[in-house]
Every structure is written in C-alpha cells, then in structure tokens.
Motif scaffolding. Structure first.
Motif, mmCIF file in Angstrom:
data_model
loop_
_atom_site.group_PDB
_atom_site.id
_atom_site.type_symbol
_atom_site.label_atom_id
_atom_site.label_comp_id
_atom_site.label_asym_id
_atom_site.label_seq_id
_atom_site.Cartn_x
_atom_site.Cartn_y
_atom_site.Cartn_z
ATOM 1 N N ILE A 426 0.868 -1.183 0.000
ATOM 2 C CA ILE A 426 0.000 0.000 0.000
ATOM 3 C C ILE A 426 0.900 1.227 0.000
ATOM 4 N N LYS A 427 0.317 2.407 -0.137
ATOM 5 C CA LYS A 427 1.079 3.646 -0.038
ATOM 6 C C LYS A 427 1.651 3.782 1.371
ATOM 7 N N ASP A 428 2.573 4.722 1.566
ATOM 8 C CA ASP A 428 3.079 4.963 2.914
ATOM 9 C C ASP A 428 1.916 5.386 3.808
ATOM 10 N N ALA A 429 2.086 5.162 5.119
ATOM 11 C CA ALA A 429 0.985 5.320 6.069
ATOM 12 C C ALA A 429 0.386 6.718 6.070
ATOM 13 N N LYS A 430 1.209 7.755 5.857
ATOM 14 C CA LYS A 430 0.706 9.129 5.878
ATOM 15 C C LYS A 430 -0.258 9.395 4.731
ATOM 16 N N ASN A 431 -0.084 8.693 3.636
ATOM 17 C CA ASN A 431 -0.874 8.976 2.434
ATOM 18 C C ASN A 431 -1.895 7.896 2.092
ATOM 19 N N LEU A 496 -23.678 3.389 8.168
ATOM 20 C CA LEU A 496 -22.398 3.055 7.535
ATOM 21 C C LEU A 496 -21.943 4.163 6.590
ATOM 22 N N ILE A 497 -22.887 4.937 6.082
ATOM 23 C CA ILE A 497 -22.547 6.071 5.222
ATOM 24 C C ILE A 497 -22.377 7.333 6.046
ATOM 25 N N ASP A 498 -23.309 7.561 6.991
ATOM 26 C CA ASP A 498 -23.267 8.786 7.796
ATOM 27 C C ASP A 498 -22.004 8.872 8.652
ATOM 28 N N PHE A 499 -21.510 7.722 9.093
ATOM 29 C CA PHE A 499 -20.323 7.712 9.956
ATOM 30 C C PHE A 499 -19.121 7.113 9.230
ATOM 31 N N ARG A 500 -19.122 7.272 7.924
ATOM 32 C CA ARG A 500 -18.030 6.719 7.131
ATOM 33 C C ARG A 500 -16.676 7.255 7.595
ATOM 34 N N HIS A 501 -16.582 8.548 7.907
ATOM 35 C CA HIS A 501 -15.296 9.149 8.278
ATOM 36 C C HIS A 501 -14.685 8.432 9.474
ATOM 37 N N GLN A 502 -15.494 8.195 10.526
ATOM 38 C CA GLN A 502 -14.986 7.502 11.714
ATOM 39 C C GLN A 502 -14.582 6.070 11.386
ATOM 40 N N ILE A 503 -15.457 5.367 10.685
ATOM 41 C CA ILE A 503 -15.208 3.950 10.395
ATOM 42 C C ILE A 503 -13.993 3.781 9.487
ATOM 43 N N ALA A 504 -13.900 4.633 8.467
ATOM 44 C CA ALA A 504 -12.766 4.552 7.541
ATOM 45 C C ALA A 504 -11.454 4.859 8.257
ATOM 46 N N SER A 505 -11.467 5.823 9.178
ATOM 47 C CA SER A 505 -10.242 6.155 9.927
ATOM 48 C C SER A 505 -9.772 4.965 10.748
ATOM 49 N N LEU A 506 -10.713 4.272 11.410
ATOM 50 C CA LEU A 506 -10.356 3.087 12.189
ATOM 51 C C LEU A 506 -9.805 1.984 11.275
ATOM 52 N N SER A 513 -1.217 -0.657 10.113
ATOM 53 C CA SER A 513 -0.417 -1.365 11.120
ATOM 54 C C SER A 513 0.044 -2.724 10.605
ATOM 55 N N ARG A 514 -0.699 -3.313 9.677
ATOM 56 C CA ARG A 514 -0.308 -4.605 9.118
ATOM 57 C C ARG A 514 0.981 -4.483 8.292
ATOM 58 N N GLU A 518 3.706 -0.327 14.424
ATOM 59 C CA GLU A 518 3.330 0.833 15.250
ATOM 60 C C GLU A 518 3.487 2.141 14.487
ATOM 61 N N LYS A 519 4.525 2.239 13.694
ATOM 62 C CA LYS A 519 4.765 3.456 12.902
ATOM 63 C C LYS A 519 3.578 3.756 12.000
ATOM 64 N N GLY A 520 3.075 2.742 11.331
ATOM 65 C CA GLY A 520 1.948 2.942 10.433
ATOM 66 C C GLY A 520 0.689 3.347 11.172
ATOM 67 N N SER A 521 0.469 2.713 12.334
ATOM 68 C CA SER A 521 -0.715 3.026 13.125
ATOM 69 C C SER A 521 -0.726 4.486 13.556
ATOM 70 N N VAL A 522 0.435 5.031 13.872
ATOM 71 C CA VAL A 522 0.534 6.429 14.303
ATOM 72 C C VAL A 522 0.403 7.369 13.105
#
Length: 552
Positions: A426-431, A496-506, A513-514, A518-522
C-alpha cells in the motif's frame, strides 16, 4: 429510617469514634489496637477455614481481604503477590523475556494484534491477525489472554512454538521462536508531521524514557524540526524521575520540576533538572487527554507552569499521588501511597475525590469554589483540584455506536487482516486512504455479519416505553412511540454512510499497522487527529502561540 440504615449509621459513627481515639492515642495504645485486630483476623480466618461448608482457598480469601482493606485507602495502594511480581517488574522496567508479540482476545479468540519491530516474532514469520491456538503444544483456546501471555513469556534464549490459524491458509501452521529480552520502547514513534514540525509519541515512563525522548528530539532537529509536538495522551505514567528527565529536555539545568509531601518527612523531596537541555527555546506543544496520568501530568503541568509550551487536548486524569514499593514476606510486595506531588507553581493535580469518575475514567466537573488558583511564570492563572486543564481544549467527537460495535466485535480488525493478504503493498501510512470502492467492499463484506448495536436514543426510547406502561400512558402514546422506533430503524440503515469518516479512519489505522506496525498506526492518523491538527495550527502561528503563553 430503616433498621438497616440505622445500623449502618451507628456503625459509621462507631468507626469514626474509634478512628478519632486511635488518632489521639499514644503509640503504645495504637500498637495494642493493631495487635488486637490482627489476632481477631487470624482467629476469624481459622474458624472460617475449619467450619465453612465448602473448602476455603487460603490464598484467594486472604488476598480478597487485603485488596478490600487497601481499596478503602486509595486506588493505587496495592498488594502484589509473588505470582504477579514479574508483571509488576515489566511495568516498571519495560522489559520481559518473550518474542515481541502482543495478543488480545477478540470474539473469544486469542489473536496477535501487534508485533514489536526487530524481535523474534516479527523476524520469524508471525503476523498481525494470526489466531494462536497452541503454545508449545498446549491448547490455549480456553485460556485467558493473561494465561496465554504467561505461556509465551519465559527466560531469554529458551525456545517456544506457536501454532496459529492464518487467513488464507486451510490448516494450522507451527512457527518456532527463541525468546529474548524484549524492551518495550517508551517512544514507539517519532517523526515529522510537516516540513518543520517534529512529533514524539511517549507511551511509557519506564527506565530510559528521558534518554529516549532526548535522542528523538535531537534526531528530529537534525531532520529540520523547528517546532516539537510531545504526545502523552493515554500515557498512565510511571517513574517520577523519568518525568523530571523528560522536562529537562526542554528546561534548563537546576529548574524545580516537582516536589512531594507526605506524612513522613523522609517522603518530602524536591526534584530538579540535572542536565543541560536539548533546546529551551524551540516552540513546544504537549498533547494530553483523560488517559494522561501521574508522570504525564508532571510533564504537562511543569511545562505549563514555566510557560515553556502550550498544552492541547482534554483535561488530564488527575493522579497526584506518589507510590513506593516495600518488600513483604514470601516474595510479595506492597505498593503504597506515601506522598502527594506538586508542580512548580504549588498546585496538586490529584482529583479531590478519586472514588467517583466519569465513564472514561476522567475527572468529573469540580466547582470553582473547591479549587485554588496558582500562577505560571508569566502570571497566567492555573487551577488545582483534579488534573491539568489544557491551554486549548479540543472537543472530541465520541465514537458513534456503529463504529464502536464494528471495532469491539472485531470486524474492523478482521477486515484489515483480509485486506492485507489481498494487497501486497500500500502507499506509505501518511498517504494511505481507502477509495470509495474499497470502502464499499467493506460495507458489502459486512452484509452477512451481525454487528447489531443500540444507540443512546434507542435506550432512552425503551426507557420511555417502560415508564409509559408503568404510569399507564402507554396506550395514549403507543402509535407515536412506534413511529419514532420506525424512524430510528430507518436512520440506522444509513449509519455506515453517515459515519463513514470515523469507520474509515479506524480501518485505515488497522490496515496500515499490518504493513508498517506501530509506525503505520501512528502516521495514518496525522491528517485526521484533531489534537495534532490544532497543535500544528498553533505552532505555525507564532503570535498566537506567544499570546497564549502570556509572553510580552
């Protein structure tokens, strides 16, 4: 007044009279009372052991009594039996003998949730998402996470094997490891959040914490950092001396950091910075929240008292008590509160009443009339009475019921595992961001999953219905209640649509992290973390930064 309440009241008054009598009695009288009560306790236990209808486990019963006695003092005075000494040492030193894998029970299964970079687990093929079913041929599926962790730990250089179920594999696989001395880093991550702002995440205050922060800040400055964010959110604290060492990174030598006062004069002490700082001018933002406690609050409070940096986030936990450990017989120990600590301005941040807290553990609202005012170096007013108040409070949106359900039931974790095995890179964690199609794939995957949840509104509606039936109003409002229930059910279909931002961030946090641990998770949270975003904004506005600190 009921007979029971009258008895309780009489007992309370009687106890108070005894305590007053003990407080003003001579030492010899107090020693007699102690000896008398120990004798009562011993004879009582002998009678219970001899006569009770079932077999009594002495270790369990006595520990229950000890725990109850200490709990009546404060939440931090604890008895540590011999069986728990190793875990206590790990908490104090950050070191243990193991393979560098962190496990948790998700939906009844023991799964690997994080790997510590550079240790045996990562180097020998264990993966986040693996379900552990055996350790050294011992089936652990019915064991607790703690029991599993104990089996995985052991002396350095000893072998251990794990049998795991892995996504995409039809049969279990067995992996072999050699235990080693694992050191949990106090600073699991540091890096650049922008071209000139460095970020240090501090999660522990075990030995060498100050050195790790010092090294991190030095390296960030070498990379071009002109400003620093120090993150102590959800850091429960640890060694007081390391809090002193960490403030010393930003404060000059000889500055008072904290002083302690207790019943015994030997517990009164003043702690000052001992070394030259890394940088006493670099703009600094310290992030705190309700999980920042003890040593974290010393750091934040000291930085605030000297107007050395701005404090951003939410009110801290409010633990201003100092504990020491004392050896007991049979290799057990007592962790006992001996003093309160005070920041340089003179304030104690211990919550006025530590027995009552909000659901998240944070300090509840305290009336201003119960607080005392103190002043910082620049004359700003700060308060005591329960935690550190940030200079800038960032309101946190609570996790929506659907996001909480998907997370706690393990669906976000499991889908991240699935995503990892289907995407080599995948892309680097920041992006890294999930595309619309990828998020929809997750929604489709959930179609046959049970992620039912109850919203607060539904709970209130259920309570209203129950009260309406009880008070005989139900028939009059039955149709309206049914309409509200139908509306809520229709609305939940869109969650699932209304709270997409929260769910997608999680999801993005879990997926990165996979690949990057830890670096990716942060790093995946940099563009969605409101506290970090606010810190960047203030650090990039020098006039506002100086104004907040009262600089002229």
């Amino acid at each position: 007044m009921s007979l029971r309440n009258r008895k309780i009241k009489i007992w309370g008054v009687g106890t108070l009279i005894i305590l007053i009598a003990l407080a003003f009695s001579s030492p010899s009288d107090r020693y007699f009372e102690i000896a008398k009560n120990l004798d009562i306790f011993a004879t009582l236990f002998k009678e219970v052991n001899a006569l009770y209808v079932d077999e009594v486990n002495p270790n369990k019963v006595i520990k229950t009594g000890i725990d109850a006695m200490l709990a009546s003092l404060d939440p931090y005075t604890n008895y540590i039996p011999e069986d728990d000494i190793e875990n206590f040492r790990t908490q104090s030193t950050g070191q243990y003998g193991g393979i560098g894998a962190i496990t948790s029970r998700l939906n009844g299964k023991i799964k690997v949730v994080m790997l510590i970079e550079g240790y045996s687990a990562e180097k020998n093929g264990l993966k986040i998402g693996d379900e552990v079913i055996k350790i050294n041929d011992i089936d652990i599926r019915e064991l607790s996470r703690e029991e599993t962790s104990e089996l995985m730990k052991g002396q350095a250089n000893t072998p251990v094997s794990l049998t795991v179920l892995r996504y995409g594999k039809s049969s279990p696989i067995t992996l072999n490891f050699k235990r080693e001395k694992v050191k949990i880093s106090n600073v699991p991550y540091y890096g650049m959040v922008s071209s000139d702002i460095g970020y240090v995440k501090l999660t522990e205050f075990t030995m060498q914490a100050g050195k790790e922060v010092r090294n991190a800040v030095n390296e960030l400055k070498d990379k071009g950092a002109k400003k620093i964010i120090l993150d102590v959110r959800d850091n429960p604290g640890g060694l007081l001396i390391e809090a002193v060492n960490i403030t010393n990174v930003f404060l000059p030598k000889g500055k008072e950091v904290v002083f302690t006062k207790g019943k015994l004069t030997e517990n009164n002490a003043t702690y000052k910075t001992l070394n030259n700082p890394v940088d006493e001018e670099i703009p600094l933002a310290v992030l705190i929240n309700s999980g920042s406690a003890s040593a974290s609050e010393i750091v934040a409070g000291t930085i605030q008292d000297y107007d050395r940096g701005i404090i951003i986030g939410q009110k801290s936990f409010g633990k201003g008590l100092v504990q020491i450990t004392r050896p007991l017989s049979y290799n057990s120990q007592l962790k006992v509160t001996t003093a309160k600590y005070y920041t340089p301005s003179g304030r104690c941040i211990q919550a006025l009443d530590y027995s009552f807290r909000n659901e998240d553990g944070s300090v509840g609202a305290i009336p201003d009339s119960m607080k005392m005012e103190f002043t910082t170096s620049n004359g700003r007013i700060v308060m005591d009475g329960g935690g550190i108040d940030p200079d800038i409070t960032v309101k946190k949106d609570p996790l929506s019921p659907i996001a909480r359900s998907l997370y706690t039931k393990g669906y976000i974790f499991d889908y991240a595992t699935k995503y990892h095995f289907e995407h080599e890179t995948i892309k680097d964690a920041k992006n890294f961001k999930l595309s619309d199609a990828e998020y929809q794939a997750f929604v489709n995957w959930l179609s046959d999953k049970d992620y039912g949840y109850t919203t607060q509104v539904e709970k209130k509606l259920e309570e209203l219905t129950k009260n309406a039936k009880k008070e005989k109003y139900y028939q009059d409002i039955k149709a309206r209640l049914a309409d509200v229930k139908t509306t809520l059910e229709d609305s939940k279909k869109n969650d699932l649509i209304d709270f997409r931002h929260q769910i997608a961030s999680l999801l993005e946090d879990e997926i990165t992290s996979r690949y990057y641990l830890e670096k990716g998770s942060v790093e995946s949270t940099f563009d969605s973390d409101d506290d970090i975003i606010k810190a960047i904004e203030i650090l990039n506005a020098p006039e506002k930064y100086n104004q907040i600190l009262g600089k002229k």
